[in-house]
Write an enzyme that holds these catalytic residues in place. Sequence first.
Site, PDB file in Angstrom:
ATOM      1  N   HIS A 192       7.914  19.489  58.546  1.00 54.78           N
ATOM      2  CA  HIS A 192       7.258  18.395  58.857  1.00 54.78           C
ATOM      3  C   HIS A 192       7.201  17.218  57.833  1.00 54.78           C
ATOM      4  O   HIS A 192       6.392  16.323  57.623  1.00 54.78           O
ATOM      5  CB  HIS A 192       5.816  18.641  59.308  1.00 54.78           C
ATOM      6  N   SER A 212       1.250  21.511  59.774  1.00 60.47           N
ATOM      7  CA  SER A 212       1.489  20.769  60.976  1.00 60.47           C
ATOM      8  C   SER A 212       0.161  20.758  61.930  1.00 60.47           C
ATOM      9  O   SER A 212       0.053  20.108  62.792  1.00 60.47           O
ATOM     10  CB  SER A 212       2.561  21.582  61.859  1.00 60.47           C
ATOM     11  N   LYS A 232      13.729  18.827  64.348  1.00 58.63           N
ATOM     12  CA  LYS A 232      12.514  17.580  64.466  1.00 58.63           C
ATOM     13  C   LYS A 232      13.025  16.153  64.203  1.00 58.63           C
ATOM     14  O   LYS A 232      13.573  15.561  64.784  1.00 58.63           O
ATOM     15  CB  LYS A 232      11.425  18.229  63.465  1.00 58.63           C
TER      16      LYS A 232
END
Length: 391
Positions: free
Chosen positions: A206, A178, A237
């Site tokens: 991610h 990240s 996310k």
Amino acid sequence: RRLESELEDIRGAGTWKNERVIASRQGPHLRLAGGGAGILNFCANNYLGLSSHPEVIRAAVEALEKFGAGLSSVRFICGTQSIHKDLEEKIARFHQREDAILYASCFDANAGIFEALLTPEDAVLSDELNHASIIDGIRLCKANKYRYKHMDMGDLEAKLQDAQKHRLRLVATDGAFSMDGDIAPLREICELAQKYDALVFIDECHATGFLGPNGRGTDELLGVMDKVTIINSTLGKALGGAAGGYTTGPKPLIDLLRQRSRPYLFSNSLPPAVVGCASKALDLLMESNAIAQSMAAKTQRFRSKMTAAGFTISGKDHPICPVMLGDARLAAVMAEDMLNRGIYVIGFSYPVVPKGKARIRVQISAVHSDEDIDRCVEAFTEVGRKHGALP
Ligand code: PLP
């Protein structure tokens, strides 16, 4: 007094983290508390823009009404509803794995897996830049610990050779890192794992929802879906952005986690509204890969325009686009000046990233328009020139 002096040290070191207060929904355009409307947001993990997607919100409201605010229980007492089982089945199907287990967060999923799976007879080999939650999860387990240099396959191989003396070897890596937006060399990692009889674990926080042709993640992107054994990821996310995490992988592993994993056993069930959001987000992604594809095009636009303007962007093809500046003060003042121009970005410096590698991390979302991206690049160019980051 001791705490006050510790707080003073943090302020003195220039590493104090302020929290900006948002007065609107999460999205590409924000209103900040106390003013600041129409702020362009480039620092959320809202990669697909699903955090405020109307269908995701509706699904949450429906789940809230039908299943209530929460379970007041852990899963194995009276905290499992049909929607929890449905979501676990959907996650496993999405990743093409045998089974899945939900947690309150991916931090919890990472805290729970290593201790449940590994014993002092085993070994875990971890990339030195893995997320804090992987590091903490590994700390909690009693396996033999090896830390290999970031994405360094020579070092991983040497450590795997040394770890041959142990019963089981588990290589643990973030799929996408990240801070740098770089992607783990999973093909090479899986080849080494095969050669040295190791299992591969990836943290896909991610990557889930947008990397790979169908957004399945790094393993799909790099063609190793059948070689990675365990995936941990987040629902907080790209998948609706509410909260929650999970492990997906072989059924016996998931069965074992339900019996042994402490953050699962000793923490409340996911609230129905949160389950509703994630479930709808997965439906949208399984219906079409259009959102994931549109995010990739926006990422490409930002990366190429910024590079043409003279900036160095770390990583490759990932919506995390770190604008490398080097100097910590420069990163801080540029981020502040970007906000003065209505663009919300965050500067990162030591100790979050190595000394001398300060940067502003920009995160692209599928719901940024081309105009939003162009406005961001223009502001960076102006601010970069003003502060000497560009000639
Ligand atoms: N792993 C990685 C790589 C992350 O970036 C994060 C979130 O910052 C987590 C785990 C924790 O995820 P969650 O917010 O679901 O606890």
